[in-house]
Design an enzyme around this catalytic site. Sequence first.
Site, short mmCIF file in Angstrom:
data_model
loop_
_atom_site.label_atom_id
_atom_site.label_comp_id
_atom_site.label_asym_id
_atom_site.label_seq_id
_atom_site.Cartn_x
_atom_site.Cartn_y
_atom_site.Cartn_z
N LYS A 216 -43.63 -4.16 -71.15
CA LYS A 216 -44.29 -5.46 -71.15
C LYS A 216 -45.26 -5.55 -69.97
O LYS A 216 -46.41 -5.93 -70.12
CB LYS A 216 -43.23 -6.55 -71.09
CG LYS A 216 -43.76 -7.95 -71.08
CD LYS A 216 -42.63 -8.96 -71.20
CE LYS A 216 -43.12 -10.36 -70.93
NZ LYS A 216 -42.06 -11.35 -70.99
N GLU A 222 -39.58 3.36 -63.79
CA GLU A 222 -38.91 4.38 -64.61
C GLU A 222 -39.79 4.78 -65.79
O GLU A 222 -39.98 5.97 -66.09
CB GLU A 222 -37.57 3.85 -65.16
CG GLU A 222 -36.53 3.52 -64.13
CD GLU A 222 -36.61 2.08 -63.64
OE1 GLU A 222 -37.73 1.50 -63.62
OE2 GLU A 222 -35.57 1.52 -63.27
N GLY A 279 -38.55 -9.79 -72.65
CA GLY A 279 -38.28 -8.37 -72.91
C GLY A 279 -37.10 -8.16 -73.85
O GLY A 279 -37.18 -7.43 -74.84
N ARG A 280 -35.99 -8.82 -73.56
CA ARG A 280 -34.78 -8.59 -74.38
C ARG A 280 -34.84 -9.29 -75.74
O ARG A 280 -33.90 -9.21 -76.52
CB ARG A 280 -33.54 -9.01 -73.59
CG ARG A 280 -33.54 -10.44 -73.09
CD ARG A 280 -32.44 -10.68 -72.07
NE ARG A 280 -32.54 -11.97 -71.41
CZ ARG A 280 -33.34 -12.24 -70.38
NH1 ARG A 280 -34.14 -11.32 -69.91
NH2 ARG A 280 -33.35 -13.44 -69.82
N GLU A 365 -27.92 -10.75 -69.51
CA GLU A 365 -29.16 -10.97 -68.77
C GLU A 365 -29.65 -12.41 -68.99
O GLU A 365 -30.33 -12.98 -68.14
CB GLU A 365 -30.23 -9.96 -69.21
CG GLU A 365 -31.31 -9.76 -68.16
CD GLU A 365 -32.28 -8.65 -68.52
OE1 GLU A 365 -31.87 -7.63 -69.08
OE2 GLU A 365 -33.47 -8.83 -68.25
N HIS A 396 -8.21 3.54 -81.31
CA HIS A 396 -7.50 4.71 -80.78
C HIS A 396 -7.68 4.81 -79.27
O HIS A 396 -7.44 5.86 -78.69
CB HIS A 396 -8.02 5.98 -81.45
CG HIS A 396 -7.77 5.95 -82.93
ND1 HIS A 396 -6.69 6.54 -83.51
CD2 HIS A 396 -8.44 5.33 -83.93
CE1 HIS A 396 -6.71 6.32 -84.83
NE2 HIS A 396 -7.77 5.58 -85.10
N LYS A 524 -35.78 -4.13 -59.15
CA LYS A 524 -37.06 -3.41 -59.17
C LYS A 524 -37.67 -3.39 -57.76
O LYS A 524 -38.19 -2.38 -57.31
CB LYS A 524 -38.03 -4.05 -60.16
CG LYS A 524 -37.60 -3.90 -61.62
CD LYS A 524 -38.66 -4.43 -62.59
CE LYS A 524 -38.20 -4.32 -64.03
NZ LYS A 524 -39.19 -4.71 -65.02
C1 G6Q Z 1 -35.68 -7.98 -70.33
C2 G6Q Z 1 -35.75 -7.59 -68.95
C3 G6Q Z 1 -35.82 -6.10 -68.69
C4 G6Q Z 1 -37.15 -5.47 -69.06
C5 G6Q Z 1 -37.21 -4.07 -68.46
C6 G6Q Z 1 -38.48 -3.34 -68.80
O1 G6Q Z 1 -35.62 -9.12 -70.71
O2 G6Q Z 1 -36.75 -8.26 -68.28
O3 G6Q Z 1 -34.80 -5.43 -69.36
O4 G6Q Z 1 -37.31 -5.41 -70.43
O5 G6Q Z 1 -37.08 -4.16 -67.07
O6 G6Q Z 1 -39.60 -4.07 -68.42
P1 G6Q Z 1 -41.01 -3.71 -68.96
O7 G6Q Z 1 -41.02 -3.88 -70.43
O8 G6Q Z 1 -41.97 -4.61 -68.25
O9 G6Q Z 1 -41.24 -2.26 -68.60
#
Ligand code: G6Q
Length: 561
Positions: A216, A222, A279-280, A365, A396, A524
């Site tokens: 996003k 990463e 994002g989520r 989150e 199990h 971050k």
């Molecule tokens: C989701 C969070 C988090 C995010 C990641 C990746 O709601 O904010 O999980 O999606 O940190 O972020 P980017 O999409 O900006 O790389």
Amino acid sequence: MRPDRVILNAKSPLINTPAWMALKTHFERVKKVHMVELFEQDPERFSNYSLQFNDMLLDYSKNRVTDETMQLLFDLAKQAGVEEWRDKMFVGDKINNTEGRAVLHTALRNRSEKPVFVDDENVMPLVDAELEKMKVFSDTVRNGDWIGYAGLPITNIVNIGIGGSDLGPNMVCRALEPYAHRSLRVHFVSNVDASHIEQLLRRLRPETTLFIVASKTFTTQETLTNAETAKQWFLDGAGRATEDDISKHFVAVSTNEEKVKAFGIDTKNMFRFWDWVGGRYSLWSSVGLASAIYVGMDNFIELLEGAHEMDQHFQETPLEENIPVILAMLGVWYGNFFDAESSAVLPYDHNLRMLPAYLEQADMESNGKSVDREGRQATYSTGKIIWGAEGINGQHAFYQLLHQGTRLIPTDFIASVQSHGNHDNHSQILASNFLAQTEALMKGRDIEETRQQLADANIELHKAENRLPHMIFGGNQPSNSIVIKKLTPRALGSLLAMYEHKIFVQGIVWNLNSYDQWGVELGKKLANDILDELESDEDLFEHDSSTKGLLDWFRDNLKES
Ligand code: G6Q
């Protein structure tokens, strides 16, 4: 012991409100009631406490609730303004107050003709245009018409992303595996541990690989590190490929055009989404590109349709018959009155094996917050610990604790009746386990029944008496059974939207902003600071002795590697 470092003067008033106090009083009266008694008292308990939605059945009768409990829980939802907040979300009010953003993942799957406005702009044309772009691109890749630099079609898609830019599409691809294109494989790289990407790249050829860099912000360390490594691998391994060929093998999904350009991806290969998509909550947007290519755009649209149907159910159904509301309020009942710490998600469909990991993020989150919307201290429990695994495997392993541990752990048992597999005998075994477990968790096994079983097994009396206490099951462990006819894209869409709205309702009851994530942002920032110290070998920031000791240990050992 040192006192709390965070002392907020104001406390959230929730626990002093009439609906909350009424529930508290009621809880004292019913907390010891066993579900076996409730089933004995009401032969119609299943029909009174179950609901059907399209091909989905929710049975919530195996919960420690009476009609009065449910009524009081609905009163609490009304008092919290669930209906008003729900309406605000759907029309694009900026309910993410700390970031000043609308929360409109529902617009991404709005299949009606209704416009949705953000800052007076109807966003539906933007959404539809992006879906169209996804369709054209995914069709081209699926048909073998997207040709790589060496003249070969794409066979492997690698999504590079993390968190919300990874878990959703990854889970959807696994869940909809039976609908996947037979000659395409999809992979997800998220961890910056080089092992992750290296182990994958060893199996791939640059000529036939397409990378989707999903971020996003397009600033996530990463993701960008993995994307750089992929780019280098492509250029090094592709022989005669040049920088110009990158456009045939790298596309981006982002809200940040500048950063995408800076990375070297042509913006004509960029799929957009917007800051009003968390994002989520983004799997419905172009973040779902990998899944759209994998299962085809028609199936992706079916997924959206299923979610939209659940959105309509959530918007239009009275709270008393509203599936996400019921699930949310049951969660509040256990978390805030029984003090349940966690809640387990137990899918019995193998293709839903990633659902628990996905919901861990979606729920924790969103509602893992201790300050309310107005910045006051929450003096009540909020988001529960969500965990789980494939149900049948769990039987199990960790189910022992569900059956005989000391904790109350409410569970969601999820099954699809018709498997995508071809062996009916497997389906019957699976179903019988599913049914037996929820029944056993509810009923338990009392002393008389246990004694009888030991006698029937001809266990000597003194051994039987020793064993007896260990073989008694208290039962009264609550579960919801969520049963779908078949795990189709549509059913999956409804299931996921159901959980999103459940999380929303709980956030409203606890008066939280479920749509920010300052805890993630903190991680971050801190990592970037320490990276500077690792790279420069200088101490740039003050640390406690533990972090400093660990940092030095890392420095010394990194030098050796
Ligand atoms: C989701 C969070 C988090 C995010 C990641 C990746 O709601 O904010 O999980 O999606 O940190 O972020 P980017 O999409 O900006 O790389």
